[in-house]
Write a protein that holds these residues in place. Structure first.
Motif, PDB file in Angstrom:
ATOM      1  N   HIS A 109       0.797  -1.215   0.000  1.00 12.06           N
ATOM      2  CA  HIS A 109       0.000   0.000   0.000  1.00 12.06           C
ATOM      3  C   HIS A 109       0.833   1.270   0.000  1.00 12.06           C
ATOM      4  O   HIS A 109       0.331   2.323  -0.405  1.00 12.06           O
ATOM      5  CB  HIS A 109      -0.886   0.047   1.258  1.00 12.06           C
ATOM      6  CG  HIS A 109      -1.931  -1.012   1.338  1.00 12.06           C
ATOM      7  ND1 HIS A 109      -3.188  -0.863   0.813  1.00 12.06           N
ATOM      8  CD2 HIS A 109      -1.918  -2.248   1.900  1.00 12.06           C
ATOM      9  CE1 HIS A 109      -3.913  -1.944   1.049  1.00 12.06           C
ATOM     10  NE2 HIS A 109      -3.154  -2.809   1.711  1.00 12.06           N
ATOM     11  N   SER A 110       2.070   1.220   0.480  1.00 14.87           N
ATOM     12  CA  SER A 110       2.732   2.469   0.895  1.00 14.87           C
ATOM     13  C   SER A 110       4.187   2.601   0.481  1.00 14.87           C
ATOM     14  O   SER A 110       4.916   3.393   1.073  1.00 14.87           O
ATOM     15  CB  SER A 110       2.646   2.599   2.428  1.00 14.87           C
ATOM     16  OG  SER A 110       1.312   2.502   2.879  1.00 14.87           O
ATOM     17  N   LEU A 111       4.643   1.883  -0.510  1.00 11.72           N
ATOM     18  CA  LEU A 111       6.050   1.956  -0.899  1.00 11.72           C
ATOM     19  C   LEU A 111       6.307   3.216  -1.721  1.00 11.72           C
ATOM     20  O   LEU A 111       5.762   3.393  -2.812  1.00 11.72           O
ATOM     21  CB  LEU A 111       6.443   0.720  -1.712  1.00 11.72           C
ATOM     22  CG  LEU A 111       7.891   0.662  -2.206  1.00 11.72           C
ATOM     23  CD1 LEU A 111       8.864   0.675  -1.039  1.00 11.72           C
ATOM     24  CD2 LEU A 111       8.108  -0.571  -3.073  1.00 11.72           C
ATOM     25  N   GLY A 112       7.149   4.099  -1.180  1.00 12.60           N
ATOM     26  CA  GLY A 112       7.570   5.293  -1.899  1.00 12.60           C
ATOM     27  C   GLY A 112       8.976   5.126  -2.441  1.00 12.60           C
ATOM     28  O   GLY A 112       9.576   4.044  -2.383  1.00 12.60           O
ATOM     29  N   ASP A 113       9.521   6.218  -2.950  1.00 15.77           N
ATOM     30  CA  ASP A 113      10.895   6.170  -3.461  1.00 15.77           C
ATOM     31  C   ASP A 113      11.927   6.200  -2.340  1.00 15.77           C
ATOM     32  O   ASP A 113      13.024   5.666  -2.493  1.00 15.77           O
ATOM     33  CB  ASP A 113      11.140   7.353  -4.401  1.00 15.77           C
ATOM     34  CG  ASP A 113      10.433   7.177  -5.735  1.00 15.77           C
ATOM     35  OD1 ASP A 113      10.396   6.043  -6.252  1.00 15.77           O
ATOM     36  OD2 ASP A 113       9.908   8.179  -6.264  1.00 15.77           O
ATOM     37  N   SER A 114      11.568   6.811  -1.203  1.00 10.88           N
ATOM     38  CA  SER A 114      12.546   6.953  -0.130  1.00 10.88           C
ATOM     39  C   SER A 114      12.049   6.435   1.216  1.00 10.88           C
ATOM     40  O   SER A 114      12.816   6.379   2.162  1.00 10.88           O
ATOM     41  CB  SER A 114      12.944   8.425   0.027  1.00 10.88           C
ATOM     42  OG  SER A 114      11.806   9.202   0.418  1.00 10.88           O
ATOM     43  N   GLN A 115      10.754   6.067   1.314  1.00 10.73           N
ATOM     44  CA  GLN A 115      10.212   5.623   2.595  1.00 10.73           C
ATOM     45  C   GLN A 115       9.045   4.666   2.364  1.00 10.73           C
ATOM     46  O   GLN A 115       8.478   4.594   1.290  1.00 10.73           O
ATOM     47  CB  GLN A 115       9.766   6.814   3.435  1.00 10.73           C
ATOM     48  CG  GLN A 115       8.730   7.717   2.760  1.00 10.73           C
ATOM     49  CD  GLN A 115       7.308   7.215   2.849  1.00 10.73           C
ATOM     50  OE1 GLN A 115       6.940   6.601   3.844  1.00 10.73           O
ATOM     51  NE2 GLN A 115       6.506   7.463   1.821  1.00 10.73           N
TER      52      GLN A 115
END
Length: 470
Positions: A109-115
């Motif tokens: 659900h929540s994978l970003g580029d940095s977090q």
């Protein structure tokens, strides 16, 4: 088909509320285990007739929770286990394999580029994620953007499926009566230009940008922030420092869905079977499935151990007592309360009514996995100014012509919002982008993933390159 959903917590958040909405539309017999924090979304699931069990996990390294979870999976005789959020994906996949369930699906659900969920993407976080991923059959990405991030991380592309988040389009349709009623209840002038911000009040959402932008806008502009979290005191201080405290309204956490049985959406008029109430399996923690929420102790969790990834039980990543149950009383940043909301029920107006009361949605978060608040605003016919929204970036621009990307900068947002105000109100109709993300379409895609997970053997995992567990 009988499925168990395992999630880290059930406080108010996008992933948690998306799970509840999905279960209303899946033709699957479903139960839910929350590792921690059986909060407001757990109450909502119970009201929908879904059994929720609180595992009572005491921190990221509470290894004693693993055999308890495996017993629940084994005794439930589930055909499939579906995990949500980082900690639940790690523990849930292991527990499912220990219990002999091979059809394991996880949603990212929540994978970003940095977090990810507020935790930095360190080598250790990545290594644990990839080790757990090998135990499942499929990882669901909520957008093609997230699918690309997973592939770059080392998840084999054949094991990734894209199932976008979905919305209940009809519930968010613009309602002029709800607009008038909600504005009156909140003390918002009928002719005010209301800027909406929706999301968890955490630093990454950058609602401070909107407060500073508001200070550059005319006095008839108001900022309506919908959500709760640890950043609220800092945002109140920022509003006072900017001289706009009397123009910033904190609405608190608002439910996406009303309690009670969902509306039928399947050809036979049902929305998936629900489990009858009954005793919990022996040796398992009590379930939180009574109307008053009393059956299922709310166990306090200790702080995360050093060097362990933070949990998503609280917006700041700690695993304390969890979010408070129920929506907060709306109040202005200067401390004054809004008029009585009892006409809209004990929780006041919900998110769809609040969206109808807005004139524009502003979303300054620089890093998102999907951008659910933006899509819901489009469903309400709102113009949107945003910084990051993969849900829109994965579609052609003509799918949402009044959604404009703006840098995460107070001056840029002030100019963009002033342009929307000057243009005046337009038709409040949902664009194609909102219709594209219908929850019924998302549920149908997820059913395809479930069918494939149950049918095919486990593909051989590819060894991640350059990953050294820490």
């Amino acid at each position: 088909m009988k499925a168990l959903h395992i999630i880290t917590g059930l406080g108010v958040g996008g992933a948690e509320q998306q799970l509840r909405l999905l279960l209303r539309h899946l033709p699957v017999e479903s139960e839910v285990v929350t590792l921690t924090n059986p909060g407001p979304v757990a109450d909502g699931l119970a009201a929908d007739g879904v059994r929720v069990t609180h595992l009572g996990m005491a921190g990221n390294r509470d290894l004693a929770a693993l055999p308890r979870l495996a017993r629940i999976v084994r005794r439930g005789r589930y055909d499939l286990v579906h995990t949500h959020l980082y900690r639940a994906c790690l523990y849930g996949r292991i527990a499912a394999r220990l219990a002999g369930v091979r059809a394991v699906v996880a949603t990212e659900h929540s994978l970003g580029d940095s977090q990810m969920e507020g935790r930095p993407l360190t080598a250790g976080v990545r290594a644990l994620y990839l080790l757990g991923e090998r135990l499942g059959r499929c990882t669901v990405a909520v957008s093609p953007t997230v699918a690309g991030r997973l592939a770059r991380w080392g998840v084999p592309e054949p094991r990734i499926a894209v199932v976008p988040n979905g919305i209940d389009l009809a519930r968010f349709a613009y309602d002029p009566d709800a607009r008038r009623r909600t504005r009156a209840h909140l003390g918002l002038p009928a002719d005010a230009f209301v800027i909406g911000g929706v999301g968890r009040l955490v630093p990454g959402k950058r609602f401070d940008v909107l407060i500073r932008a508001l200070a550059e806008l005319p006095a008839d502009c108001r900022l309506l922030l919908v959500g709760g979290g640890p950043e609220e005191p800092a945002l109140r201080r920022a509003a006072r420092a900017a001289g706009v405290a009397e123009r910033v309204l904190f609405a608190g956490e608002r439910p996406d869905l009303p309690d009670g049985p969902p509306c039928p959406d399947l050809p036979d008029g049902s929305s998936g079977p629900r489990l009858p109430d009954g005793p919990n399996p022996p040796d398992s923690p009590p379930s939180r499935d009574l109307p008053d929420g009393s059956s299922g102790p709310r166990l306090p969790d200790g702080p995360n151990p050093p060097d362990s990834p933070p949990s998503r039980d609280l917006p700041d990543g700690s695993s304390g007592l969890g979010l408070p149950d129920g929506p907060a009383t709306p109040n202005w940043a200067d401390g004054s309360r809004v008029p009585d909301l009892s006409a809209d029920g004990p929780s006041g107006p919900g998110l769809p009514a609040l969206a109808s009361a807005m004139d524009v949605l502003a979303a300054p978060s620089p890093e998102e996995a999907f951008g659910l608040a933006v899509v819901e605003a489009l469903a309400a016919g709102l113009p949107v100014r945003y910084t990051s929204c993969p849900a829109l970036e994965d579609l052609p621009p003509e799918a949402a012509p009044d959604a404009v990307r703006v840098p995460c900068d107070a001056g840029a947002y002030a100019r963009a919002l002033a342009e929307v105000r000057a243009a005046g109100p337009g038709p409040r109709t949902a664009p194609e982008a909102a219709r594209h993300y219908s929850i019924t379409r998302s549920a149908a895609r997820l059913m395809d993933v479930y069918t494939a997970a149950l049918a095919r053997p486990v593909p051989p995992p590819r060894s991640p390159q350059g990953v050294t567990p820490s």
